[in-house]
Design a protein around this motif. Sequence first.
Motif, PDB file in Angstrom:
ATOM      1  N   ASN A  10       0.821  -1.214   0.000  1.00 60.17           N
ATOM      2  CA  ASN A  10       0.000   0.000   0.000  1.00 60.17           C
ATOM      3  C   ASN A  10       0.852   1.260   0.000  1.00 60.17           C
ATOM      4  O   ASN A  10       0.534   2.230  -0.671  1.00 60.17           O
ATOM      5  N   ASP A  11       1.928   1.258   0.786  1.00 59.04           N
ATOM      6  CA  ASP A  11       2.783   2.435   0.928  1.00 59.04           C
ATOM      7  C   ASP A  11       4.231   2.000   0.732  1.00 59.04           C
ATOM      8  O   ASP A  11       4.868   1.505   1.663  1.00 59.04           O
ATOM      9  N   PHE A  12       4.753   2.184  -0.478  1.00 57.99           N
ATOM     10  CA  PHE A  12       6.103   1.734  -0.800  1.00 57.99           C
ATOM     11  C   PHE A  12       7.139   2.347   0.142  1.00 57.99           C
ATOM     12  O   PHE A  12       8.022   1.644   0.644  1.00 57.99           O
ATOM     13  N   ASP A  13       7.056   3.657   0.363  1.00 56.11           N
ATOM     14  CA  ASP A  13       8.053   4.325   1.212  1.00 56.11           C
ATOM     15  C   ASP A  13       8.086   3.727   2.617  1.00 56.11           C
ATOM     16  O   ASP A  13       9.163   3.477   3.168  1.00 56.11           O
ATOM     17  N   ASP A  14       6.922   3.488   3.180  1.00 55.84           N
ATOM     18  CA  ASP A  14       6.852   2.893   4.508  1.00 55.84           C
ATOM     19  C   ASP A  14       7.401   1.464   4.484  1.00 55.84           C
ATOM     20  O   ASP A  14       8.165   1.068   5.376  1.00 55.84           O
ATOM     21  N   ALA A  15       7.041   0.707   3.468  1.00 60.95           N
ATOM     22  CA  ALA A  15       7.465  -0.697   3.374  1.00 60.95           C
ATOM     23  C   ALA A  15       8.977  -0.812   3.216  1.00 60.95           C
ATOM     24  O   ALA A  15       9.619  -1.648   3.862  1.00 60.95           O
ATOM     25  N   ILE A  16       9.565   0.024   2.373  1.00 58.54           N
ATOM     26  CA  ILE A  16      11.016  -0.055   2.134  1.00 58.54           C
ATOM     27  C   ILE A  16      11.791   0.464   3.343  1.00 58.54           C
ATOM     28  O   ILE A  16      12.844  -0.065   3.701  1.00 58.54           O
ATOM     29  N   THR A  17      11.250   1.484   4.003  1.00 56.02           N
ATOM     30  CA  THR A  17      11.904   2.017   5.207  1.00 56.02           C
ATOM     31  C   THR A  17      11.981   0.941   6.286  1.00 56.02           C
ATOM     32  O   THR A  17      13.013   0.769   6.938  1.00 56.02           O
ATOM     33  N   LYS A  18      10.900   0.188   6.453  1.00 51.14           N
ATOM     34  CA  LYS A  18      10.855  -0.841   7.497  1.00 51.14           C
ATOM     35  C   LYS A  18      11.909  -1.926   7.270  1.00 51.14           C
ATOM     36  O   LYS A  18      12.598  -2.318   8.207  1.00 51.14           O
ATOM     37  N   VAL A  19      12.075  -2.385   6.035  1.00 56.34           N
ATOM     38  CA  VAL A  19      13.062  -3.454   5.797  1.00 56.34           C
ATOM     39  C   VAL A  19      14.495  -2.938   5.948  1.00 56.34           C
ATOM     40  O   VAL A  19      15.388  -3.704   6.314  1.00 56.34           O
ATOM     41  N   TRP A  20      14.702  -1.668   5.669  1.00 53.07           N
ATOM     42  CA  TRP A  20      16.046  -1.107   5.852  1.00 53.07           C
ATOM     43  C   TRP A  20      16.358  -0.902   7.330  1.00 53.07           C
ATOM     44  O   TRP A  20      17.518  -1.013   7.738  1.00 53.07           O
ATOM     45  N   HIS A  21      15.364  -0.604   8.131  1.00 52.52           N
ATOM     46  CA  HIS A  21      15.620  -0.353   9.550  1.00 52.52           C
ATOM     47  C   HIS A  21      15.649  -1.632  10.380  1.00 52.52           C
ATOM     48  O   HIS A  21      16.141  -1.618  11.506  1.00 52.52           O
ATOM     49  N   ASP A  22      15.148  -2.717   9.836  1.00 54.55           N
ATOM     50  CA  ASP A  22      15.216  -4.014  10.513  1.00 54.55           C
ATOM     51  C   ASP A  22      15.674  -5.030   9.475  1.00 54.55           C
ATOM     52  O   ASP A  22      14.876  -5.534   8.685  1.00 54.55           O
TER      53      ASP A  22
END
Length: 185
Positions: free
Chosen positions: A87-99
């Motif tokens: 739904n939200d690419f920016d949120d999804a990609i940020t999460k995998v980079w931070h964890d």
Amino acid sequence: MNTNIYLVRHAHSTYTPDERKRPLSQKGFIAVEKVTELLQAENIDVVVSSPYMRAIQTVEGIAEYIEQEVIIEEGFKERKLAGKPVNDFDDAITKVWHDYNFAWTGGESNYHAQQRGVKAIKHVSEQYKGRNVAVGTHGNIMAIIMNYFDKQYDFHFWKALSMPDIYKLTFDEKALVEVKRVWED
């Protein structure tokens, strides 16, 4: 004896849901001329690419120039973020980079994508030891691979990459000794 691997982030592409067959856009094909010109000056010996069309198309010009075929390496394909569109690419990609160990359903964590990409880069550096190798790849996997060797290549580095972009990684045996940006905006 140093081995130089030129990680080439693909040029601008035309969006299609089929990752493997997504082609370059007109803007992308124009940029390929500059990619080819820059890599000609680097005395490329071998051209390897992700199996995705946009990555292959970005390095085809240098392969033709040196009269070699593009060698396909699955390990350089883009990381799979999720099994279905998010739904939200920016949120999804940020999460995998931070964890680094987190993965969306059907997707790859940064850790697993990094293991795949580093295995591919080590294979290429061993197989073509002492040579100059252009590798057509993608922004996320490129940054994740570089991050393995030096933590400064992080989420912010990935977000700042241009499309296309070229980074020269110089290896002395298995140790990364230098990184230099080749692309000129």
